[in-house]
Design a protein around this motif. Structure first.
Motif, PDB file in Angstrom:
ATOM      1  N   ALA A 129       0.803  -1.222   0.000  1.00 13.63           N
ATOM      2  CA  ALA A 129       0.000   0.000   0.000  1.00 13.63           C
ATOM      3  C   ALA A 129       0.839   1.277   0.000  1.00 13.63           C
ATOM      4  N   LEU A 130       2.133   1.171   0.283  1.00 17.10           N
ATOM      5  CA  LEU A 130       2.967   2.370   0.415  1.00 17.10           C
ATOM      6  C   LEU A 130       2.930   3.318  -0.787  1.00 17.10           C
ATOM      7  N   PRO A 131       2.934   2.839  -2.029  1.00 16.43           N
ATOM      8  CA  PRO A 131       2.901   3.810  -3.133  1.00 16.43           C
ATOM      9  C   PRO A 131       1.652   4.709  -3.109  1.00 16.43           C
ATOM     10  N   LYS A 132       0.536   4.188  -2.639  1.00 20.05           N
ATOM     11  CA  LYS A 132      -0.693   4.996  -2.585  1.00 20.05           C
ATOM     12  C   LYS A 132      -0.897   5.641  -1.213  1.00 20.05           C
ATOM     13  N   ARG A 133      -0.287   5.083  -0.199  1.00 16.64           N
ATOM     14  CA  ARG A 133      -0.449   5.596   1.158  1.00 16.64           C
ATOM     15  C   ARG A 133       0.910   5.742   1.857  1.00 16.64           C
ATOM     16  N   PRO A 134       1.762   6.613   1.347  1.00  9.07           N
ATOM     17  CA  PRO A 134       3.114   6.726   1.911  1.00  9.07           C
ATOM     18  C   PRO A 134       3.134   7.259   3.341  1.00  9.07           C
ATOM     19  N   ARG A 135       2.063   7.881   3.790  1.00  9.04           N
ATOM     20  CA  ARG A 135       2.015   8.374   5.176  1.00  9.04           C
ATOM     21  C   ARG A 135       2.012   7.232   6.188  1.00  9.04           C
ATOM     22  N   TRP A 136       1.739   6.026   5.751  1.00  6.65           N
ATOM     23  CA  TRP A 136       1.705   4.885   6.667  1.00  6.65           C
ATOM     24  C   TRP A 136       3.088   4.552   7.213  1.00  6.65           C
ATOM     25  N   PHE A 137       4.116   5.057   6.582  1.00  9.49           N
ATOM     26  CA  PHE A 137       5.481   4.809   7.042  1.00  9.49           C
ATOM     27  C   PHE A 137       5.969   6.080   7.719  1.00  9.49           C
ATOM     28  N   ASN A 138       6.053   6.034   9.032  1.00  8.88           N
ATOM     29  CA  ASN A 138       6.429   7.220   9.788  1.00  8.88           C
ATOM     30  C   ASN A 138       7.937   7.233  10.024  1.00  8.88           C
ATOM     31  N   PHE A 139       8.567   8.319   9.682  1.00  7.41           N
ATOM     32  CA  PHE A 139      10.009   8.472   9.904  1.00  7.41           C
ATOM     33  C   PHE A 139      10.319   9.972   9.918  1.00  7.41           C
ATOM     34  N   PRO A 140      11.484  10.370  10.422  1.00 14.58           N
ATOM     35  CA  PRO A 140      11.777  11.796  10.619  1.00 14.58           C
ATOM     36  C   PRO A 140      11.663  12.674   9.375  1.00 14.58           C
ATOM     37  N   GLU A 141      11.994  12.168   8.217  1.00 12.74           N
ATOM     38  CA  GLU A 141      11.980  12.985   6.999  1.00 12.74           C
ATOM     39  C   GLU A 141      10.687  12.821   6.194  1.00 12.74           C
ATOM     40  N   GLN A 142       9.621  12.430   6.839  1.00 14.34           N
ATOM     41  CA  GLN A 142       8.381  12.131   6.122  1.00 14.34           C
ATOM     42  C   GLN A 142       7.845  13.330   5.332  1.00 14.34           C
ATOM     43  N   GLU A 143       7.842  14.509   5.913  1.00 12.59           N
ATOM     44  CA  GLU A 143       7.287  15.675   5.210  1.00 12.59           C
ATOM     45  C   GLU A 143       8.097  16.014   3.960  1.00 12.59           C
ATOM     46  N   ARG A 144       9.420  15.929   4.057  1.00 14.07           N
ATOM     47  CA  ARG A 144      10.257  16.159   2.864  1.00 14.07           C
ATOM     48  C   ARG A 144       9.961  15.100   1.809  1.00 14.07           C
ATOM     49  N   PHE A 145       9.817  13.881   2.255  1.00 16.01           N
ATOM     50  CA  PHE A 145       9.519  12.778   1.340  1.00 16.01           C
ATOM     51  C   PHE A 145       8.193  13.018   0.620  1.00 16.01           C
ATOM     52  N   LEU A 146       7.168  13.437   1.354  1.00 21.75           N
ATOM     53  CA  LEU A 146       5.837  13.620   0.765  1.00 21.75           C
ATOM     54  C   LEU A 146       5.804  14.758  -0.252  1.00 21.75           C
ATOM     55  N   ARG A 147       6.743  15.682  -0.182  1.00 30.08           N
ATOM     56  CA  ARG A 147       6.810  16.776  -1.173  1.00 30.08           C
ATOM     57  C   ARG A 147       7.413  16.326  -2.501  1.00 30.08           C
ATOM     58  N   LEU A 148       8.086  15.184  -2.508  1.00 30.48           N
ATOM     59  CA  LEU A 148       8.701  14.688  -3.747  1.00 30.48           C
ATOM     60  C   LEU A 148       7.626  14.220  -4.722  1.00 30.48           C
ATOM     61  N   PRO A 149       7.845  14.417  -6.015  1.00 29.03           N
ATOM     62  CA  PRO A 149       6.932  13.826  -7.005  1.00 29.03           C
ATOM     63  C   PRO A 149       6.987  12.291  -6.919  1.00 29.03           C
ATOM     64  N   PRO A 150       5.931  11.618  -7.307  1.00 22.69           N
ATOM     65  CA  PRO A 150       5.883  10.151  -7.200  1.00 22.69           C
ATOM     66  C   PRO A 150       7.073   9.423  -7.821  1.00 22.69           C
ATOM     67  N   ALA A 151       7.574   9.896  -8.934  1.00 15.17           N
ATOM     68  CA  ALA A 151       8.714   9.222  -9.575  1.00 15.17           C
ATOM     69  C   ALA A 151       9.951   9.248  -8.679  1.00 15.17           C
ATOM     70  N   TYR A 152      10.088  10.284  -7.879  1.00 15.22           N
ATOM     71  CA  TYR A 152      11.240  10.398  -6.983  1.00 15.22           C
ATOM     72  C   TYR A 152      10.968   9.729  -5.634  1.00 15.22           C
ATOM     73  N   GLN A 153       9.708   9.441  -5.353  1.00 16.63           N
ATOM     74  CA  GLN A 153       9.366   8.712  -4.127  1.00 16.63           C
ATOM     75  C   GLN A 153       9.647   7.218  -4.260  1.00 16.63           C
ATOM     76  N   ALA A 154       9.584   6.706  -5.475  1.00 15.33           N
ATOM     77  CA  ALA A 154       9.699   5.258  -5.695  1.00 15.33           C
ATOM     78  C   ALA A 154      10.960   4.629  -5.084  1.00 15.33           C
ATOM     79  N   PRO A 155      12.156   5.197  -5.271  1.00 11.19           N
ATOM     80  CA  PRO A 155      13.335   4.576  -4.653  1.00 11.19           C
ATOM     81  C   PRO A 155      13.289   4.599  -3.119  1.00 11.19           C
ATOM     82  N   VAL A 156      12.674   5.620  -2.577  1.00  9.33           N
ATOM     83  CA  VAL A 156      12.552   5.724  -1.119  1.00  9.33           C
ATOM     84  C   VAL A 156      11.575   4.657  -0.622  1.00  9.33           C
ATOM     85  N   ILE A 157      10.486   4.486  -1.334  1.00 11.30           N
ATOM     86  CA  ILE A 157       9.502   3.463  -0.965  1.00 11.30           C
ATOM     87  C   ILE A 157      10.129   2.076  -1.031  1.00 11.30           C
TER      88      ILE A 157
END
Length: 180
Positions: A75-103
């Protein structure tokens, strides 16, 4: 998905399957009374009647944990907020293509956490079986004491998620300086 990630997930699934097969294979040979609580050295603190729930409880917890972790990972690609970590807000600002390696790194953490926990559950089940069969717990009794090491391993992996966020943010800014 890399070979290492596949291997970790395969080992988790294999360990889960081994737990279930082991519990099923040993249930019929268990004595009427089995340990339900073990001391730190593996000696029984409490005994209970042999029951399906008592013997298959740890594998059931393992199945629940594994399904939950795999569900969250899926579910992480559609619900990335489910993974809580210190840099979450910075992560959520990334476009989806740049979120994929982090996910992908987040999924590794979930797989490692599941594998480590399943290993501890299986060793506890093995220890219970040895004690129920009249044998000393032996070295098996000490393996669950190392479960605390799972915490630092996960913290190290979470730091790698934060590093991945930073790396992807830099890559995004370099590729799209006007949008970043």
């Amino acid at each position: 998905m890399t070979l290492g990630v596949r291997l970790i997930r395969f080992l988790g699934f294999g360990l889960l399957l081994a737990m279930i097969v082991f519990a099923a294979a040993t249930y019929g040979a268990l004595p009427d009374r089995i340990p339900t609580k073990l001391a730190l050295d593996g000696t029984p603190l409490r005994m209970g009647d042999r029951s399906w729930l008592g013997w298959f409880g740890l594998p059931a917890i393992g199945v629940t944990l594994f399904v939950l972790m795999q569900g969250i990972a899926a579910a992480l690609p559609k619900r990335p907020r489910w993974f809580n970590f210190p840099e979450q807000e910075r992560f959520l600002r990334l476009p989806p293509a740049y979120q994929a390696p982090v996910i992908a790194m987040m999924r590794v953490i979930l797989d490692v956490a599941a594998l480590g926990t399943l290993l501890v559950l299986f060793v506890v089940q093995l220890t219970m079986w040895r004690v129920a069969s009249g044998h000393p717990a032996g070295a098996l009794a000490f393996v669950p004491h190392f479960a605390f090491l799972l915490g630092p391993v996960i913290l190290i992996l979470v730091s790698r998620v934060s590093q991945a966020v930073e790396r992807e943010e830099k890559r995004w800014r370099a590729a799209e300086p006007d949008r970043a």
